[in-house]
Design an enzyme around this catalytic site. Structure first.
Site, PDB file in Angstrom:
ATOM      1  N   ASP A  38      -3.602  -5.229  22.105  1.00  0.00           N
ATOM      2  CA  ASP A  38      -5.178  -6.144  21.646  1.00  0.00           C
ATOM      3  C   ASP A  38      -6.067  -5.522  20.972  1.00  0.00           C
ATOM      4  OD1 ASP A  38      -5.371  -4.063  23.492  1.00  0.00           O
ATOM      5  OD2 ASP A  38      -6.282  -5.310  24.983  1.00  0.00           O
ATOM      6  N   HIS A 245       1.243   6.479  -5.715  1.00  0.00           N
ATOM      7  CA  HIS A 245       0.564   6.008  -4.433  1.00  0.00           C
ATOM      8  C   HIS A 245       0.746   6.766  -3.376  1.00  0.00           C
ATOM      9  CE1 HIS A 245       0.832   1.539  -6.421  1.00  0.00           C
ATOM     10  NE2 HIS A 245      -0.294   2.315  -6.801  1.00  0.00           N
ATOM     11  N   ASP A 273     -14.429   3.798  -6.935  1.00  0.00           N
ATOM     12  CA  ASP A 273     -13.220   4.388  -7.184  1.00  0.00           C
ATOM     13  C   ASP A 273     -13.223   5.506  -7.973  1.00  0.00           C
ATOM     14  OD1 ASP A 273     -10.543   4.206  -7.351  1.00  0.00           O
ATOM     15  OD2 ASP A 273     -10.139   2.508  -8.580  1.00  0.00           O
ATOM     16  N   HIS A 356       0.653   4.371 -16.188  1.00  0.00           N
ATOM     17  CA  HIS A 356      -0.089   3.154 -15.775  1.00  0.00           C
ATOM     18  C   HIS A 356      -1.179   2.719 -16.647  1.00  0.00           C
ATOM     19  CE1 HIS A 356      -3.422   6.329 -14.622  1.00  0.00           C
ATOM     20  NE2 HIS A 356      -2.559   6.931 -14.164  1.00  0.00           N
ATOM     21  N   HIS A 360      -9.040  -1.134 -14.743  1.00  0.00           N
ATOM     22  CA  HIS A 360      -8.975  -2.558 -13.843  1.00  0.00           C
ATOM     23  C   HIS A 360     -10.469  -2.903 -13.588  1.00  0.00           C
ATOM     24  CE1 HIS A 360      -9.770  -0.355  -9.975  1.00  0.00           C
ATOM     25  NE2 HIS A 360      -8.837   0.577 -10.294  1.00  0.00           N
ATOM     26  N   HIS A 367      -9.504  -3.614  -6.714  1.00  0.00           N
ATOM     27  CA  HIS A 367      -8.879  -4.407  -8.104  1.00  0.00           C
ATOM     28  C   HIS A 367      -9.569  -5.582  -7.986  1.00  0.00           C
ATOM     29  CE1 HIS A 367      -5.036  -1.425  -7.859  1.00  0.00           C
ATOM     30  NE2 HIS A 367      -6.248  -0.794  -8.136  1.00  0.00           N
ATOM     31  N   GLU A 410      -9.640   5.489 -16.095  1.00  0.00           N
ATOM     32  CA  GLU A 410      -8.812   6.292 -15.334  1.00  0.00           C
ATOM     33  C   GLU A 410      -7.341   6.851 -15.890  1.00  0.00           C
ATOM     34  OE1 GLU A 410      -6.830   4.692 -11.815  1.00  0.00           O
ATOM     35  OE2 GLU A 410      -8.193   2.775 -12.125  1.00  0.00           O
ATOM     36  N   TYR A 414       1.223  13.023 -15.652  1.00  0.00           N
ATOM     37  CA  TYR A 414       2.008  13.363 -14.331  1.00  0.00           C
ATOM     38  C   TYR A 414       3.326  14.090 -15.144  1.00  0.00           C
ATOM     39  CZ  TYR A 414      -1.312  10.038 -13.054  1.00  0.00           C
ATOM     40  OH  TYR A 414      -2.609   9.101 -12.953  1.00  0.00           O
ATOM     41  N   ARG A 431      -5.448  12.941 -12.795  1.00  0.00           N
ATOM     42  CA  ARG A 431      -6.102  11.818 -13.337  1.00  0.00           C
ATOM     43  C   ARG A 431      -7.518  11.906 -13.053  1.00  0.00           C
ATOM     44  NH1 ARG A 431      -3.423   8.704 -10.456  1.00  0.00           N
ATOM     45  NH2 ARG A 431      -4.784   8.313  -8.431  1.00  0.00           N
ATOM     46  N   GLU A 433     -10.676   9.599 -12.935  1.00  0.00           N
ATOM     47  CA  GLU A 433     -11.242   8.279 -13.026  1.00  0.00           C
ATOM     48  C   GLU A 433     -12.546   8.006 -12.714  1.00  0.00           C
ATOM     49  OE1 GLU A 433      -9.540   6.182  -9.716  1.00  0.00           O
ATOM     50  OE2 GLU A 433      -9.895   4.118 -10.663  1.00  0.00           O
TER      51      GLU A 433
HETATM   52  N1  GLY Z   1      -7.651   3.674  -6.260  1.00  0.00           N
HETATM   53  C1  GLY Z   1      -6.657   2.633  -6.854  1.00  0.00           C
HETATM   54  C2  GLY Z   1      -6.852   2.743  -8.243  1.00  0.00           C
HETATM   55  O1  GLY Z   1      -7.294   3.708  -8.860  1.00  0.00           O
HETATM   56  O2  GLY Z   1      -6.704   1.851  -8.886  1.00  0.00           O
HETATM   57 MN    MN Z   2      -8.687   2.829  -9.821  1.00  0.00          MN
HETATM   58 MN    MN Z   3      -8.658   5.050  -8.014  1.00  0.00          MN
END
Ligand code: GLY
Ligand code: MN
Ligand code: MN
Length: 463
Positions: A38, A245, A273, A356, A360, A367, A410, A414, A431, A433
């Protein structure tokens, strides 16, 4: 938050004007999600619904008609339930609090919706976003059809409300930009705090774990009024940074390794982000700094390419150019195999280390919604063969950037262990960003309270 803030009524009016004559729009909020037994997950409203109402209670619906009238259905006042679950606004207070024309208990939805749909031509609602919504609307339409014999008209068209709302949400208004700047500042402070804790714990000889740094992030978010993280925080020690991820877990953060943190808070319905990569102990090694400075240079190239009139893909292309040249220079890509920069880009040799996209849309959702194709050029399709998969890919012209759009920038790099990569770079994942708002002349970075310059990072980690 129940405020009669001007943006919501003005947004509803804009939507109503776009519905066309004799149309109705139906927007439910998100359901409560059970966690186990619950217990529910913390409630998060539907972004479209919130965009039009500023109302964050569950069990609510907004109905807009083309003449500009708005009707809210919400949870009725109920002392018993409010003792357990909290105060409800209730239909009596909703018109004054939210600026809607009418409000009713959500229990009246099934009896009132057929009447609202009667004698209209088009029903708009968000397609494929709410489980069961289509069949609910079908049920109301059946009731309208049952009255056709008595002279009622039933709608004969259904349209996707996302088409209107996605375009509106893509260009942020002043109210949204203000919240996004504040969210960005809180998140930047959280990254600084995590960097400092990492170095301080290592200096004290303590056992630092990824969760210690996640705790710093959460503390800073909540300390400044953020309701929740905008997405699952990534705190990745050493080689974990190469798992795109990865989530914050319990791995030890070791002296001499890098830490990658990708985390941002949600504030009043808006996401931030940020990713920062820093040396756990506060000092970059030579190979770490070489790769870091490459990613930073590629990010600067993307930032320079983020301006009105440019395409959404321009920052990505700029990043790839700088990263690929750097990979050739540092021996990550074999010069003998991929002679020139053009060759290495055409064959997507960089993809082994950079897999990647460079950004975005960002907004209510991390996103965020909004088409990545320029609407006026949607019919211009070109085909190319992907050099890695051999697949035929259909491209449409990428979105043209305009002031008020918000996006992330971003780039990353890697390096997994492989006989193609110099050993000194193995297991380094980086990375960087930042969140950008397109301005009249370029872009505004709203996340730079967390430094990216390697010397500045080392300075703030010295304590
Ligand atoms: N944290 C999600 C991205 O960087 O797209
Ligand atoms: Mn992002
Ligand atoms: Mn991110």
């Amino acid at each position: 938050m129940h405020t009669a803030n001007p943006p919501y009524a003005a947004r509803r009016a804009r939507v109503a004007a776009l519905l066309g004559a004799n149309a109705v729009a139906i927007v439910p909020t998100a359901p409560q999600q059970p966690r186990n037994r619950d217990s529910d997950h913390p409630y998060r409203h539907d972004s479209y619904f919130y965009y039009l109402t500023g109302f964050s209670e569950p069990n609510a619906w907004l109905v807009l008609t083309a003449d500009g009238r708005s009707t809210l259905f919400c949870q009725p006042k109920d002392l018993e339930r409010e003792i357990w679950d909290g105060i409800r606004l209730g239909p009596d207070a909703a018109p004054a609090a939210l600026g809607v024309d009418e409000a009713y208990s959500v229990a009246e939805l099934d009896s009132r919706l057929p009447r609202l749909l009667e004698n209209t031509r088009t029903v708009w609602y968000p397609f494929a976003t709410h489980a069961g919504l289509e069949s609910r609307i079908d049920g109301w339409l059946q009731k309208v059809r049952a009255r056709v014999r008595h002279g009622a008209l039933a709608p004969d068209a259904q349209r996707d409300l996302c088409a209107i709302l996605d375009e509106m949400r893509l260009i942020k208004d002043a109210h949204e930009l203000d919240i996004m700047r504040r969210a960005a500042r809180i998140s930047a402070g959280a990254h600084v705090r995590a960097m400092q804790r990492s170095a301080a714990m290592l200096r004290a000889g303590q056992d630092v774990r990824e969760f210690h740094l996640e705790a710093e992030l959460l503390h800073e978010f909540r300390q400044h009024g953020s309701q929740a993280p905008a997405y699952g925080s990534i705190v990745a020690a050493g080689a974990n940074a190469c798992v795109l991820h990865y989530r914050a877990d319990a791995a030890p953060i070791r002296d001499g390794e890098l830490v990658l943190i990708d985390a941002g808070c949600e504030l009043d319905g808006y996401a931030s982000d940020i990713t920062r990569t820093f040396p756990a102990n506060g000092r970059f090694t030579g190979p770490q700094r070489a790769l870091y400075e490459l990613v930073l240079a590629s990010q600067q190239a993307a930032i320079d390419a983020t301006r009105p009139g440019a395409r959404f893909t321009d920052p990505h292309d700029a990043t790839v150019k700088v990263l690929t040249q750097g990979m050739l220079d540092l021996g990550l890509i074999d010069k003998n195999q991929h002679g020139t920069l053009q060759d290495a880009i055409a064959s997507r040799a960089y993809f082994a280390y950079y897999m990647h996209r460079t950004g975005h849309w960002l907004g209510m959702d991390v996103h965020d919604c909004g088409s990545y194709v320029e609407p006026g050029e949607i019919g211009q399709v070109s085909e190319r063969r992907d050099p890695l998969s051999g697949e035929i890919i259909k491209d449409r012209p990428s979105r043209i950037l305009r002031p008020g759009m918000a996006l992330t920038i971003e780039p990353g790099l890697y390096v997994r262990p492989s006989d193609k990569a110099p050993k000194e770079f193995w297991n380094i994942g980086i990375r960087i960003e930042d969140d950008a708002i397109v301005t009249d002349t370029g872009c505004e970075l709203i996340t730079r309270d967390a430094p990216v310059d390697p010397d500045a990072i080392e300075a703030l980690m010295r304590g």
